[in-house]
Design a protein around this motif. Structure first.
Motif, mmCIF file in Angstrom:
data_model
loop_
_atom_site.group_PDB
_atom_site.id
_atom_site.type_symbol
_atom_site.label_atom_id
_atom_site.label_comp_id
_atom_site.label_asym_id
_atom_site.label_seq_id
_atom_site.Cartn_x
_atom_site.Cartn_y
_atom_site.Cartn_z
ATOM 1 N N LYS A 1 1.055 -1.489 -0.220
ATOM 2 C CA LYS A 1 -0.152 0.113 0.008
ATOM 3 C C LYS A 1 0.678 1.386 0.177
ATOM 4 C CE LYS A 1 -1.698 1.476 3.834
ATOM 5 N NZ LYS A 1 -2.048 2.084 5.221
ATOM 6 N N LYS A 2 2.437 1.519 0.647
ATOM 7 C CA LYS A 2 2.663 2.522 0.583
ATOM 8 C C LYS A 2 3.669 3.136 -0.509
ATOM 9 C CE LYS A 2 2.381 2.857 5.359
ATOM 10 N NZ LYS A 2 1.001 3.784 5.715
ATOM 11 N N ARG A 3 3.998 1.352 -1.491
ATOM 12 C CA ARG A 3 4.504 1.555 -2.112
ATOM 13 C C ARG A 3 4.141 2.699 -4.248
ATOM 14 N NH1 ARG A 3 7.136 -2.743 -1.165
ATOM 15 N NH2 ARG A 3 5.272 -4.351 -1.770
ATOM 16 N N ARG A 4 2.431 1.937 -3.392
ATOM 17 C CA ARG A 4 1.720 2.522 -4.465
ATOM 18 C C ARG A 4 1.020 3.911 -4.521
ATOM 19 N NH1 ARG A 4 -3.485 0.042 -3.765
ATOM 20 N NH2 ARG A 4 -2.851 -1.544 -2.359
ATOM 21 N N LEU A 5 1.194 3.982 -2.876
ATOM 22 C CA LEU A 5 0.221 5.738 -2.175
ATOM 23 C C LEU A 5 1.454 6.439 -2.899
ATOM 24 C CD1 LEU A 5 -1.397 7.438 -0.884
ATOM 25 C CD2 LEU A 5 -0.315 6.351 1.033
ATOM 26 N N LEU A 6 3.398 5.966 -2.451
ATOM 27 C CA LEU A 6 3.954 6.523 -2.765
ATOM 28 C C LEU A 6 4.079 7.312 -4.431
ATOM 29 C CD1 LEU A 6 6.925 7.613 -2.501
ATOM 30 C CD2 LEU A 6 8.019 5.204 -2.826
ATOM 31 N N LYS A 7 3.447 6.417 -4.835
ATOM 32 C CA LYS A 7 3.954 6.651 -6.677
ATOM 33 C C LYS A 7 2.709 8.384 -7.233
ATOM 34 C CE LYS A 7 4.058 1.998 -8.298
ATOM 35 N NZ LYS A 7 3.119 0.621 -8.816
ATOM 36 N N THR A 8 1.331 8.588 -5.970
ATOM 37 C CA THR A 8 0.924 9.584 -6.470
ATOM 38 C C THR A 8 1.843 11.298 -5.847
ATOM 39 O OG1 THR A 8 -0.304 9.623 -3.832
ATOM 40 C CG2 THR A 8 -1.202 7.866 -5.635
ATOM 41 N N TRP A 9 2.670 10.726 -4.754
ATOM 42 C CA TRP A 9 3.250 12.169 -4.407
ATOM 43 C C TRP A 9 4.668 12.523 -5.522
ATOM 44 C CZ3 TRP A 9 5.178 9.150 0.360
ATOM 45 C CH2 TRP A 9 4.388 8.954 1.086
ATOM 46 N N LYS A 10 4.309 13.940 -5.399
ATOM 47 C CA LYS A 10 5.298 14.836 -6.265
ATOM 48 C C LYS A 10 6.271 15.918 -5.203
ATOM 49 C CE LYS A 10 1.430 15.292 -9.862
ATOM 50 N NZ LYS A 10 1.000 16.495 -9.571
ATOM 51 N N GLY A 11 7.344 15.958 -5.510
ATOM 52 C CA GLY A 11 8.039 16.950 -5.247
ATOM 53 C C GLY A 11 9.943 15.746 -4.702
ATOM 54 N N THR A 12 10.018 16.547 -3.941
ATOM 55 C CA THR A 12 11.558 15.571 -3.032
ATOM 56 C C THR A 12 11.027 15.091 -1.565
ATOM 57 O OG1 THR A 12 12.454 17.548 -2.399
ATOM 58 C CG2 THR A 12 12.981 16.541 -4.311
ATOM 59 N N LEU A 13 10.444 15.935 -0.879
ATOM 60 C CA LEU A 13 9.756 15.671 0.604
ATOM 61 C C LEU A 13 8.482 14.962 0.569
ATOM 62 C CD1 LEU A 13 10.627 19.536 1.435
ATOM 63 C CD2 LEU A 13 11.948 17.433 1.661
ATOM 64 N N VAL A 14 8.171 14.142 1.836
ATOM 65 C CA VAL A 14 7.269 13.222 1.874
ATOM 66 C C VAL A 14 6.182 14.400 2.466
ATOM 67 C CG1 VAL A 14 8.411 11.350 2.355
ATOM 68 C CG2 VAL A 14 7.982 13.130 4.585
ATOM 69 N N PRO A 15 5.206 14.585 2.400
ATOM 70 C CA PRO A 15 3.721 15.357 2.542
ATOM 71 C C PRO A 15 3.850 15.690 3.800
ATOM 72 C CG PRO A 15 3.085 13.284 1.397
ATOM 73 C CD PRO A 15 4.047 13.049 1.987
ATOM 74 N N ARG A 16 4.190 15.085 4.803
ATOM 75 C CA ARG A 16 3.782 15.711 6.022
ATOM 76 C C ARG A 16 4.678 16.585 6.326
ATOM 77 N NH1 ARG A 16 1.628 11.190 10.401
ATOM 78 N NH2 ARG A 16 0.320 10.484 9.736
ATOM 79 N N THR A 17 6.076 17.052 5.934
ATOM 80 C CA THR A 17 7.194 17.602 6.064
ATOM 81 C C THR A 17 7.232 18.771 5.217
ATOM 82 O OG1 THR A 17 8.869 15.773 6.652
ATOM 83 C CG2 THR A 17 9.722 17.685 6.035
ATOM 84 N N LYS A 18 6.367 18.946 4.544
ATOM 85 C CA LYS A 18 5.873 19.578 3.854
ATOM 86 C C LYS A 18 4.642 20.845 4.507
ATOM 87 C CE LYS A 18 4.566 17.936 -0.590
ATOM 88 N NZ LYS A 18 4.673 17.454 -1.703
#
Length: 692
Positions: free
Chosen positions: A507-524
């Motif tokens: 699930k994490k690998r598939r969710l990872l494909k939807t992220w953009k940029g270089t930082l993880v969402p919570r850090t952003k």
């Protein structure tokens, strides 16, 4: 996309998900929840309604139902690391079965139709089918003959002509209905008084419910049977029927230990590089099960390559037939999601068992630089950590520290002072607070110095792990995540956790494909939040990348090259503090990647979830290991009496409070509110009257 329906019948049987309060670093890890909606799934729902199916509620989970209570807005989702242990029961398999067979409504109406020439696998299946047939049609019968080769039954009303006779076929196994006299000529209302609702019948009808809802109390099951079958069965019969249902689903508890070696070899065969060990003790001429350890290759490599060197250790009691504890070593990835590293089963919490577990953990992950081990100071764990990981940073959970502290020193002053001393990043402020405690009561300061020598304040945290957790809530989140698996036999428990890890990593690998940029969402999100309203800070540069940041009568030294601030927040967390953020925005440098530690990048997150956990076949397809003597169950069983299901909560633990929807105050409901309505409530009610 799959459609997961809760139940086709009354939605009151479905479980609800309670989202726990946020942890002590909620400002950094806050997130929202949103449910995606799929048009194809909606059209399927409309089609089912058109066909006349009863649908109470349908939820759409494109990432799988284990995501309930988590966010799906393209960002990483996770259980909140709460101060309370909670869990929710999920099962996709049982709900898919409901899709195919019609759910509870189908089960209620299915009377296992019996007619002449109907065949059954054996006499036991025929007896159960006959009992279910009688209960769903609300009549009672008595057996004139009940033998392994033939069964004859009549209605309890001797004036009724209903009668059935079944016997063996020529193969000597299959049972066939030879005679059936219908219909009934009696009044067949047997609500609450049907004696054919035996323990075996109860076990048969409870299987699907226990699979879908997890562990359910006998009282709830008793009401559920009454609601769906109009039969009021005694409590103890339901209790024994539930136990029998578990035996039918997972096999006998004793049989679970006989395949320990087969399970171990199958794990190693399908997950090369894993560390799996089983330990036993010899009593007489038998090998008795003692411990089991599992660290899958995908988990240990993911931890070493992509996670921060932070390990939370905890144990929770098993709730099955035999004693024991489930232990786990849990870490956190760059997006602050729990990351299972290793888990296992121990006979109890003692020094020897913890040393055995930690030695195997060290064999799996070694001793990473800056390793932090957080614990609740369980029995024997402190000695074990000192012996196996003497150079690691051993943190003590503040919540458990305070639970011990308040037994000797009570009062609001001690409570606020202790948490303030634990939460500060400044060594000076920490010492000042402890001195205030000493002035109020010297014994309190002496107690802390003598009994809590481990690290429990952020001012003493190391700067390598980039993790500032004061509590052991990571372990609490893991215990909540495994849910009702603790009620299963040992092999089923261990295999269930393996399967959950397999699904989670995918699930994490598939969710990872939807992220953009270089930082993880919570850090952003954190950076977006902290970079606002910085005008109150005055930045005085001393060089190109160094400045003095002032606010009121306080000031801090910030160095962008060294990624340091005298407040120590940047060094401990790995993300800029508010003082560093004020300096960064002052320089108009929009490249935040230069100021955030690599643990919080998407690249590191990919490394954490790079490997897969291999699927496993059913037990009958495992590699059989003929290595001599089998492993038998442990000698000690659970003590007599009903086992406690819920842990004993301390008085100071935060509890859910009821908020009034009328006045907005806590402690009462809207129906019993005697206060004046709030302005929002008045405007809403006036608007409603005007619209009418």
């Amino acid at each position: 996309m799959k459609i997961y329906a809760e139940k086709y019948g009354d939605s009151s049987d479905s479980n609800s998900v309670d989202v726990p309060p946020s942890c002590d670093v909620s400002s950094f890890f806050s997130d929202s929840i949103s449910d995606p909606f799929d048009s194809d799934a909606a059209s399927t729902l409309d089609h089912r309604r058109f066909l006349g199916e009863k649908v109470s509620e349908v939820q759409f989970f494109p990432w799988g139902q284990d995501d309930v209570g988590e966010e799906h807005d393209g960002e990483q989702s996770e259980y909140s690391l709460s101060d309370e242990s909670y869990h929710s029961s999920y099962s996709t398999d049982a709900e898919i079965d409901d899709e195919e067979h019609g759910g509870e409504e189908h089960l209620k109406k299915d009377s296992r139709i019996i007619k002449v020439n109907s065949t059954f696998e054996n006499v036991i299946e025929f007896r159960r089918a006959l009992a279910h047939y009688a209960i769903t049609n609300e009549f009672a019968y008595f057996t004139e003959k009940s033998e392994p080769t033939r069964v004859t039954a009549r209605c309890v009303d001797l004036g009724c002509k209903w009668r059935i006779h079944a016997s063996l076929q020529q193969d000597g196994i299959t049972f066939e209905v030879k005679t059936l006299v219908e219909p009934h000529s009696c009044t067949r209302s047997k609500k609450g008084a049907n004696k054919v609702a035996s323990q075996g019948w109860i076990a048969g009808v409870l299987k699907d419910k226990l699979k879908s809802d997890g562990d359910v109390s006998p009282i709830v099951l008793q009401k559920w049977i009454m609601k769906n079958y109009n039969v009021d069965v005694p409590y103890m019969r339901v209790f024994r029927g539930k136990e029998q249902a578990y035996n039918d689903m997972y096999g006998k508890w004793e049989d679970s230990f006989l395949q320990m070696n087969d399970f171990k070899e199958e794990l190693l065969k399908r997950n090369p590089g894993s560390v799996v060990e089983v330990d036993y003790e010899i009593k007489g001429d038998k090998k008795l099960f003692l411990r089991f350890f599992i660290s899958l290759a995908a988990c240990l490599k993911g931890f070493l390559d992509g996670c921060r060197p932070y390990i939370a250790l905890d144990a929770c009691h098993l709730k099955g037939k035999f004693n024991g504890v489930l232990v786990a070593a849990t870490s956190v990835d760059g997006n602050n999601s729990i990351f299972p590293v290793a888990y296992g089963v121990l006979e109890s919490e003692n020094k020897n068992s913890w040393i055995w577990f930690l030695e195997l953990l060290k064999k799996a992950i070694g001793a990473p630089n800056g390793l932090v081990i957080s614990s609740d100071m369980q029995k024997g764990l402190e000695v074990a950590i000192t012996q196996v990981y003497p150079a690691s940073e051993h943190r003590e959970c503040v919540r458990h520290l305070y639970s011990n502290f308040k037994r000797h020193f009570r009062g609001e002053f001690f409570s606020k002072s202790l948490w303030r001393a634990a939460g500060t990043y400044s060594i000076t402020e920490h010492e000042n607070v402890l001195n205030d405690i000493a002035e109020a009561c010297q014994d309190a300061r002496t107690y802390l110095d003598e009994n809590h020598k481990r690290i429990w304040s952020r001012c003493k945290f190391g700067t390598t792990a980039k993790c500032d957790y004061m509590t052991n809530n990571v372990s609490e989140a893991f215990n909540s995540w495994i849910g009702d698996a603790r009620y299963k036999p040992v092999i089923d428990l261990l295999d269930c956790i393996r399967e959950k890890i397999m699904i989670r990593l995918d699930k994490k690998r598939r969710l990872l494909k939807t992220w953009k940029g270089t930082l993880v969402p919570r850090t952003k999100r954190y950076l977006n939040k902290i970079s606002k309203n910085l005008g109150i800070y005055e930045v005085c540069r001393s060089g190109e990348n160094r400045a003095e940041v002032k606010y009121m009568d306080r000031r801090w030294d910030v160095s962008l090259d060294d990624k340091t601030c005298t407040c120590r927040v940047w060094q401990v967390r790995g993300v800029p503090c508010i003082h560093a953020t004020a300096f960064i925005t002052f320089t108009r440098d929009e490249n935040w990647d230069n100021f955030v530690d690599s643990y919080f990048t998407i690249e590191k997150f990919k490394l954490a979830y790079a490997l897969e956990v291999a699927p496993m076949p059913a037990r009958d397809q495992w590699v059989h290991m003929d290595i001599g003597e089998k492993i038998y169950p442990p000698a000690i069983k659970r003590p007599p009496g009903r086992p406690r299901k819920n842990r004993i909560k301390p008085n100071d633990e935060p509890k859910k409070r009821q908020k009034c929807g009328r006045c907005g105050e806590y402690g009462h409901r809207q129906k019993t509110c005697k206060n004046a309505a709030s302005q929002d409530e008045e405007s809403t009610s006036k608007g409603g009257r005007e619209n009418n």
